[in-house]
Design a protein around this motif. Structure first.
Motif, mmCIF file in Angstrom:
data_model
loop_
_atom_site.group_PDB
_atom_site.id
_atom_site.type_symbol
_atom_site.label_atom_id
_atom_site.label_comp_id
_atom_site.label_asym_id
_atom_site.label_seq_id
_atom_site.Cartn_x
_atom_site.Cartn_y
_atom_site.Cartn_z
ATOM 1 N N VAL A 117 0.867 -1.186 0.000
ATOM 2 C CA VAL A 117 0.000 0.000 0.000
ATOM 3 C C VAL A 117 0.895 1.224 0.000
ATOM 4 O O VAL A 117 1.830 1.318 0.806
ATOM 5 C CB VAL A 117 -0.935 0.032 1.215
ATOM 6 C CG1 VAL A 117 -1.733 1.333 1.221
ATOM 7 C CG2 VAL A 117 -1.884 -1.152 1.209
ATOM 8 N N HIS A 129 -2.807 0.088 -4.138
ATOM 9 C CA HIS A 129 -2.745 -1.155 -3.355
ATOM 10 C C HIS A 129 -2.499 -2.307 -4.310
ATOM 11 O O HIS A 129 -3.020 -2.330 -5.429
ATOM 12 C CB HIS A 129 -4.062 -1.363 -2.604
ATOM 13 C CG HIS A 129 -4.321 -2.795 -2.224
ATOM 14 N ND1 HIS A 129 -5.179 -3.610 -2.952
ATOM 15 C CD2 HIS A 129 -3.828 -3.562 -1.228
ATOM 16 C CE1 HIS A 129 -5.213 -4.814 -2.388
ATOM 17 N NE2 HIS A 129 -4.404 -4.812 -1.353
ATOM 18 N N ARG A 198 -14.001 2.739 -3.160
ATOM 19 C CA ARG A 198 -12.799 3.218 -2.479
ATOM 20 C C ARG A 198 -11.902 4.015 -3.417
ATOM 21 O O ARG A 198 -11.244 4.970 -3.001
ATOM 22 C CB ARG A 198 -12.029 2.024 -1.906
ATOM 23 C CG ARG A 198 -10.831 2.415 -1.066
ATOM 24 C CD ARG A 198 -10.171 1.219 -0.421
ATOM 25 N NE ARG A 198 -9.311 0.467 -1.342
ATOM 26 C CZ ARG A 198 -8.517 -0.533 -0.957
ATOM 27 N NH1 ARG A 198 -8.526 -0.921 0.312
ATOM 28 N NH2 ARG A 198 -7.758 -1.172 -1.827
ATOM 29 N N TYR A 258 -10.321 5.460 2.883
ATOM 30 C CA TYR A 258 -9.456 4.286 2.727
ATOM 31 C C TYR A 258 -9.309 3.553 4.060
ATOM 32 O O TYR A 258 -9.393 2.323 4.123
ATOM 33 C CB TYR A 258 -8.088 4.724 2.207
ATOM 34 C CG TYR A 258 -7.246 3.602 1.660
ATOM 35 C CD1 TYR A 258 -7.224 3.329 0.302
ATOM 36 C CD2 TYR A 258 -6.470 2.811 2.498
ATOM 37 C CE1 TYR A 258 -6.455 2.309 -0.216
ATOM 38 C CE2 TYR A 258 -5.703 1.783 2.001
ATOM 39 C CZ TYR A 258 -5.701 1.532 0.641
ATOM 40 O OH TYR A 258 -4.944 0.506 0.143
ATOM 41 N N TYR A 261 -12.498 1.626 5.046
ATOM 42 C CA TYR A 261 -12.654 0.371 4.313
ATOM 43 C C TYR A 261 -11.740 -0.712 4.879
ATOM 44 O O TYR A 261 -12.161 -1.841 5.134
ATOM 45 C CB TYR A 261 -12.356 0.569 2.826
ATOM 46 C CG TYR A 261 -12.419 -0.739 2.077
ATOM 47 C CD1 TYR A 261 -13.624 -1.211 1.567
ATOM 48 C CD2 TYR A 261 -11.286 -1.538 1.923
ATOM 49 C CE1 TYR A 261 -13.696 -2.434 0.920
ATOM 50 C CE2 TYR A 261 -11.343 -2.759 1.278
ATOM 51 C CZ TYR A 261 -12.549 -3.202 0.788
ATOM 52 O OH TYR A 261 -12.616 -4.420 0.167
ATOM 53 N N ASN A 262 -10.462 -0.378 5.078
ATOM 54 C CA ASN A 262 -9.509 -1.395 5.495
ATOM 55 C C ASN A 262 -9.790 -1.928 6.894
ATOM 56 O O ASN A 262 -9.544 -3.106 7.175
ATOM 57 C CB ASN A 262 -8.080 -0.845 5.421
ATOM 58 C CG ASN A 262 -7.526 -0.908 4.016
ATOM 59 O OD1 ASN A 262 -8.252 -0.672 3.050
ATOM 60 N ND2 ASN A 262 -6.256 -1.228 3.880
ATOM 61 N N ASP A 266 -11.971 -5.048 4.821
ATOM 62 C CA ASP A 266 -10.916 -5.760 4.107
ATOM 63 C C ASP A 266 -10.687 -7.161 4.665
ATOM 64 O O ASP A 266 -10.421 -7.340 5.853
ATOM 65 C CB ASP A 266 -9.613 -4.963 4.159
ATOM 66 C CG ASP A 266 -8.538 -5.588 3.300
ATOM 67 O OD1 ASP A 266 -8.617 -5.438 2.074
ATOM 68 O OD2 ASP A 266 -7.638 -6.230 3.859
ATOM 69 N N THR A 269 -7.058 -7.823 6.145
ATOM 70 C CA THR A 269 -6.855 -7.269 7.481
ATOM 71 C C THR A 269 -7.453 -8.194 8.538
ATOM 72 O O THR A 269 -6.809 -8.517 9.556
ATOM 73 C CB THR A 269 -7.486 -5.877 7.592
ATOM 74 O OG1 THR A 269 -6.890 -5.009 6.627
ATOM 75 C CG2 THR A 269 -7.288 -5.292 8.985
ATOM 76 N N SER A 285 -1.256 -0.868 6.052
ATOM 77 C CA SER A 285 -2.025 -0.211 4.994
ATOM 78 C C SER A 285 -2.620 1.130 5.417
ATOM 79 O O SER A 285 -3.006 1.934 4.567
ATOM 80 C CB SER A 285 -3.158 -1.129 4.535
ATOM 81 O OG SER A 285 -4.054 -1.392 5.617
#
Length: 293
Positions: A117, A129, A198, A258, A261-262, A266, A269, A285
């Motif tokens: 990332v 990414h 995203r 971002y 979302y992660n 994700d 993650t 990330s």
């Protein structure tokens, strides 16, 4: 499908991810050398990562390579890992729900991959990414990964270039891959609670097992090799673009999206934290700075 049968294939995959990591790190440090400004070019700091079993036994590890405060990159991480052991009950249940055969009876696994990332200094240069990985269990194996572009200020020509490189990697193996994996990325990298994507997408694939390990591994290598061809020209094009305070504000707000979302959606993650991998490596990330409106 025994562990012995896949020993050589595991080694090949793990070595490829390591070699790709070295190529990307060298290319990014070269960008730093050519970047604008009088500050010293950034360099990666490399930290070994380890995964231990419940009794302290060796369950693999990797390298966490992070650069902060460079000329081009505000923060970028390029991580590799090769880990094994037994999945925790929650991860085991999730794998079984995905249809992994035999997972309910045998939680053993092996996984290797690269994860990258990059968050950029210039708001006109898009964040990016990329990851590719191989996963093995006693009853199944598969590849997964992809790459997606995340500009806070979109330039259509940059988006087109990035997608063209991803399409080229796909088309060399199967004409159906790009439309299928592009649509998968559009769905996967969507942020439901914000009602938006995203970024501008790319490709995403998972559970890839056509029955031909060599072909699937070759495709995964093509995706990894296409990354620098997709990202470096876009970055070089925007390095000298003047940026205003309003541009920086737009960048920081986009980074908030971002991060949301992660942390919330994700899959990588969640898997990394649930399997006991190094938390700093898993959360690499996250952007160095972000804001919310």
């Amino acid at each position: 499908m025994t562990d012995t049968d896949f020993t050589e294939r595991k080694a090949q995959a793990s070595q490829w991810f390591s070699d790709l990591r070295d190529r990307i790190v060298a290319a990014f440090e070269d960008l730093e050398d050519r970047g604008p400004g009088g500050a010293a070019p950034g360099r990666f700091e490399v930290t070994p990562t380890t995964r231990t079993g419940p009794a302290g036994e060796d369950h693999g590890g990797g390298k966490m390579s992070v650069m902060r405060g460079g000329r081009v990159f505000e923060k970028v991480g390029v991580n590799i890992s090769t880990v094994w052991g037994e999945l925790a009950p929650r991860a085991q249940k999730a794998m079984a729900a995905r249809g992994v055969p035999g997972m309910e009876q045998d939680p053993r696994f092996w996984a290797s991959g690269i994860s990258l990332v990059a968050h950029m200094q210039n708001p006109h240069t898009p964040a990016v990414h990329m990851n590719t990985r191989m996963f093995w269990t006693p009853n199944a194996w598969w590849f997964g990964g992809g790459a997606d572009l995340n500009p806070c200020i979109e330039y259509p020509e940059d988006t087109a270039h990035f997608h063209a490189q991803m399409q080229g990697a796909c088309d060399a193996h199967d004409a159906e891959y790009y439309p299928r994996f592009k649509a998968w990325a559009d769905e996967y990298f969507f942020v439901p609670h914000r009602g938006r994507a995203r970024g501008v997408g790319g490709i995403f694939y998972d559970d890839l097992n056509t029955g031909d390990w060599e072909a699937d591994f070759a495709f995964t290598r093509s995706v990894g090799a296409a990354f620098l061809l997709a990202f470096i020209p876009v970055t070089e094009r925007r390095l000298g673009t003047p940026a205003s305070e309003a541009d920086r504000d737009t960048q920081l707000i986009h980074r908030g999206l971002y991060a949301e979302y992660n942390l919330v959606y994700d899959r990588g993650t969640k898997f990394g934290l649930e399997t006991g991998h190094n938390a700093d490596a898993v959360l690499m990330s996250l952007p160095p700075l972000a804001k919310w409106p």
